[in-house]
Design an enzyme around this catalytic site. Sequence first.
Site: not given
Ligand SMILES: Cc1ncc(C[n+]2csc(CCOP(=O)(O)OP(=O)(O)O)c2C)c(N)n1
Lengths: 168, 565
Positions: B112-113, B162, B479
């Site tokens: 488990f775990q 553990k 982005m």
């Molecule tokens: C954990 C994770 N999932 C997906 C991505 C891909 N990704 C890079 S930038 C982005 C958008 C980020 O959106 P937001 O936090 O609203 O920031 P903004 O770019 O609008 O400032 C994504 C989905 C990532 N970098 N990290």
Amino acid sequence: MAKTEKAAVRHTISVEVDNIPGVLSRVTGLFSGRGFNIESLCVGETLDPTVSRITLVTSGDEQIIEQIIKQLRKLINTIRVVDLTTLDHVEREMVLVRVKAEDKSRAEVLRIADIFRCRVVDVSPATYSLEITGNREKTNAVLGLLKIHGILEVVRSGALAIQRAKKE
Amino acid sequence: MKMTGAQILLECWQREGVQHVFGYPGGAVIDIYDELTRCPQIKHFLVRHEQAAVHAADGYARASDRVGVALVTSGPGATNTVTGIASAYMDSIPIIVFTGQVPTALIGNDAFQEVDIVGITRPCTKHNYLVTDIKDLARTVHEAFYVARSGRPGPVLVDLPKNIQQVAIVPEFPDLKHIKIKSYQPTYDANPRQLKRALELILEKERPVLYTGGGIIHSNASAELLEFAETLQIPVTSTLMGLGGFPGVHPLWMGMLGMHGTYCANMAVSQSDVLIAVGARFDDRVTGRLDAFAPEAKIVHIDIDPSSISKNVVVHIPIVGDCKNALHQLNRLLKHEAPRDWAEERRSWLEQIRSWEKKNPLRYKKSKDVIKPQYVVEKLWELTQGEAFITTEVGQNQMWAAQFYRFKKPRRLMTSGGLGAMGYGFPAAMGVQVACPDEIVIDIAGDGSILMNIQELTTVVEHNLPVKIAILNNAYLGMVRQWQQLLYDKRYSQTSLMAQPDFVKVAEAFGAVGLRAEKPEEVEPVIKKALAANRPVVMDFRVEPEECVMPMVPAGKAMHEMLLA
Ligand SMILES: Cc1ncc(C[n+]2csc(CCOP(=O)(O)OP(=O)(O)O)c2C)c(N)n1
């Protein structure tokens, strides 16, 4: 300046590592994770039982080999990495091979074994099993000749290598 | 005196000077948590998700230059840490994650775990350990600290079954000054011959550029860098990881380079005749298309990690060693050189650089009607005099923070640079605030990223860590949308975040302060209010939805092919 693509060259690298669990997977994980290839890999204890030696054969251009060596050195459990290819060394591989040997080919297979100083390690009415030891050129040459008679199974050890003693 | 494994662990922590631990309990670490009740010297912060514990330890380490510590249980507790570990690995951050494990007798039984966390994290830790013998515990823990902080720093994981925590022995603690690992000996002192050769090359060239990275921060080399750059009048650019290593308000500063770097920095690198890379690693986000990267330059590369050298580009003069030490040696060598009038000799190169700067400075279209995200960052800079500790999430928010918060000092920016893990910024800010209780700590966030670890509002409220979150709320995964906008014909596939919570209410529901600005004139009052509150605050800035980060070198393009504002 970008790096230019160069031809891949085979390298035999000797890696001394701590003889503790998990070290081999650190080494192989590094190769798979970084997309380096491993042609063969042998592991065994050294004179010092706390140290193991991994002899591995890989290929790549100069820069890739340099990266491989640096990445191997970077592993915390790596004690020493030597690229034997750049040094005077002896390389050996063992191949166990089962060949068809019936009727007239029976004598021929034995003759090949004799010429290349292979040992017969098992005999059956229709086959011989041979042990071939030598460098890659030799083992490949023997396998090439045996192929004509029909190879049923091949087991290769992978290369082992040792640096030659310095002759003062 | 006999001590249990749990007691030995806490004793080791104290010997290492650990004061703060971020963690989350569970069955496999219950003995350690029990022992913590008898150890008031160590303050534990109960996060609300294990990923946050690791990011917090990471932020803590970056801000304080100490090793950050996280403690989690086995199985899901351990797997939840992987993103945090991978991020710390990519950015070379010294942290240690202690994970519980099922008893040694059960390992391999799918208990488990049970999860093989050592196997899972092998490729994303600097090193990791599974302790299977109580006699190894003290040495292993101290070794872990040594490995994490020495050489090129990085995360280490120690997996503690553990039964090892429960069994008691009379422990032997190694002398901390003499922790040595025979197979691990980082090179700190740069080879003097290489340094000489490098200096000769630099002195004979006309268009030098210093390209610096996180190594400057890790080795605390800012003063040495400043002296070197000023003496030889060499313009400086840095990676995201290196920001603050050189003052962002200095006349020799060109801004960040790379994908969202300044026109000036990218042009300067492209036309340099010698590029001096210090503690940087030629990441693809920095170099763009490799064959067009600094085509005319000879490259000097100083780095403590030999495997970073000649990995992506051909290096003419490799120098393995600690950045601070190497720069110090270069400065010393310089003192023996015949004096030259560098201001005069550099005149035309620096003029060229200034003209690039003038031609395409970092800029954005100002607006009276809608809040520009860059404006928010500028205001944050202004109202904190550029002295705040800034963490970022990932995406446009991260790049605007990098571009417009002109970091003056090292260890002021914590960002998930190499991994680019959304959800990093807020828990990291929490760690920074623990390390620096009297400083202003701001997470510059996106409305997407902030939801990835929003649960930590509970933690900051519980401990009254007055972290400020500035959400640049564009109602997009900005982005990704920017790429779709510019490179995929505006097909906004799954990047709209129109459905989103009311962040002010969210803040309030957690017991924090929530503020909102919808018009440009509301930005300053909101920031002022947030800074004045000695409490955690969430600021929801409703910004221009379709703003893009510029300049931009599209992935795979050459640095000089950047798109401009
Ligand atoms: C954990 C994770 N999932 C997906 C991505 C891909 N990704 C890079 S930038 C982005 C958008 C980020 O959106 P937001 O936090 O609203 O920031 P903004 O770019 O609008 O400032 C994504 C989905 C990532 N970098 N990290």
